[in-house]
Design a protein around this motif. Sequence first.
Motif, PDB file in Angstrom:
ATOM      1  N   ALA A  25       0.980  -1.150  -0.162  1.00 35.34           N
ATOM      2  CA  ALA A  25      -0.050  -0.071  -0.151  1.00 35.34           C
ATOM      3  C   ALA A  25       0.729   1.124  -0.108  1.00 35.34           C
ATOM      4  CB  ALA A  25      -1.136  -0.052   1.339  1.00 35.34           C
ATOM      5  N   PHE A  26       2.149   1.341   0.902  1.00 34.42           N
ATOM      6  CA  PHE A  26       2.782   2.260   0.958  1.00 34.42           C
ATOM      7  C   PHE A  26       3.305   2.694  -0.453  1.00 34.42           C
ATOM      8  CE2 PHE A  26       7.068   4.370   1.434  1.00 34.42           C
ATOM      9  CZ  PHE A  26       6.819   5.539   2.287  1.00 34.42           C
ATOM     10  N   SER A  27       4.108   1.607  -1.054  1.00 31.21           N
ATOM     11  CA  SER A  27       4.649   1.734  -2.558  1.00 31.21           C
ATOM     12  C   SER A  27       3.749   2.484  -3.403  1.00 31.21           C
ATOM     13  CB  SER A  27       5.313   0.390  -2.770  1.00 31.21           C
ATOM     14  OG  SER A  27       6.161  -0.144  -1.963  1.00 31.21           O
ATOM     15  N   ALA A  28       2.506   1.837  -3.644  1.00 32.57           N
ATOM     16  CA  ALA A  28       1.602   2.236  -4.522  1.00 32.57           C
ATOM     17  C   ALA A  28       1.402   3.591  -4.275  1.00 32.57           C
ATOM     18  CB  ALA A  28       0.423   1.384  -4.430  1.00 32.57           C
ATOM     19  N   TRP A  29       1.093   4.202  -2.816  1.00 32.40           N
ATOM     20  CA  TRP A  29       0.964   5.461  -2.562  1.00 32.40           C
ATOM     21  C   TRP A  29       2.019   6.313  -3.026  1.00 32.40           C
ATOM     22  CZ3 TRP A  29       2.768   8.376   1.771  1.00 32.40           C
ATOM     23  CH2 TRP A  29       1.885   9.737   2.173  1.00 32.40           C
ATOM     24  N   VAL A  30       3.116   5.958  -2.928  1.00 34.96           N
ATOM     25  CA  VAL A  30       4.340   6.888  -3.272  1.00 34.96           C
ATOM     26  C   VAL A  30       4.525   6.727  -4.647  1.00 34.96           C
ATOM     27  CG1 VAL A  30       6.876   6.960  -3.054  1.00 34.96           C
ATOM     28  CG2 VAL A  30       5.671   6.508  -0.991  1.00 34.96           C
ATOM     29  N   ALA A  31       4.141   5.893  -5.325  1.00 37.31           N
ATOM     30  CA  ALA A  31       4.111   5.578  -7.043  1.00 37.31           C
ATOM     31  C   ALA A  31       3.483   6.582  -7.477  1.00 37.31           C
ATOM     32  CB  ALA A  31       4.051   4.362  -7.335  1.00 37.31           C
ATOM     33  N   ALA A  32       2.286   7.216  -6.901  1.00 34.10           N
ATOM     34  CA  ALA A  32       1.284   7.945  -7.386  1.00 34.10           C
ATOM     35  C   ALA A  32       1.893   9.544  -7.348  1.00 34.10           C
ATOM     36  CB  ALA A  32      -0.230   7.723  -6.842  1.00 34.10           C
TER      37      ALA A  32
END
Length: 325
Positions: A25-32
Amino acid sequence: MLILADGHAVPDPTALDRLGEHQAAFSAWVAADPSRKARYLVAVREMLEAGGAAAELYTRPRRQKQAQDKRGFRPSLPLAASLAFMLVAGGIWWRSQGDAPSLITQSEARTPIETRVGEVRTERLADGSSVILDTDTLLLVTMTTTQRNVEIKRGRARFSVTRDAQRPFLVHGAGTNVTSEGGSFDMTVRNGIRISPVERAVKISFTRTIPSDQAKQLQLRPGQLLTLKAGQATEVDVVSAPRSEQQWATGVKSFDNVPISDVIAEANSYSETKIGLATPALGRREIFADIDIRDIERVAQAISNFLDLTIDRSQPNKLILTKKK
């Protein structure tokens, strides 16, 4: 807040590559938005400092503590964890923006669903719909009382949509939107877009730039395939879908005069071991065969038999197809 509250699984919330079950979830949030990483670290450090201050308050002499008790302040945990539990219990998440932070309900948070290289998995969504995720795929799912939205960050998926007249099912990626009122369809976001309805038609619209002479909205029916290459103002192409287009969900694909380079590229997407051609020009040859595309060894063997080549395994994680000696 969830990360801070999970002190056992995440002893150091500033170690951004060791966040336990919160990592995806954190990686997806930062990727955006990559700038979120720095804002996250600032927020975490401030909360940890506040937590340390709360712990110090809790260890003051008994007389001071009793005075605090009379005022109703009885911290039983460091402040950071206490706040995290309160926010989670209330269903509130903090979304950091460039200006003042805003609060959104937990039901509006985007849930990441991800598969590793070589993994194909079926997931049931909260509305009763289901999705098959192909290898190396990342989806961000939003389900609320008013909307059903899925973003494809990368990869390929088949959506089987439960009908809901009040909440259209919207899938979007790379500036392309697909709206379904029920039935199933495939969508791919890899070096471009591919969309193919399986059951019932879908509506397509574009927020990306396409040629001015092409429609911004269209309907796609089962048996049709829409392709859109990566890049600006690329043409939308709608053709008849080859029979192999939707066979990825079962694994065995029927290739009818398909360039061997295309077959190799798809097989390589399922494996850490990669097939290569010692003579790249052979990739233009077309093959007619039924192949289990997820089994890299079988694909290499089928192509080597077709081209009368041998498989060189001398390099780690490589299957090089070369001429027989």
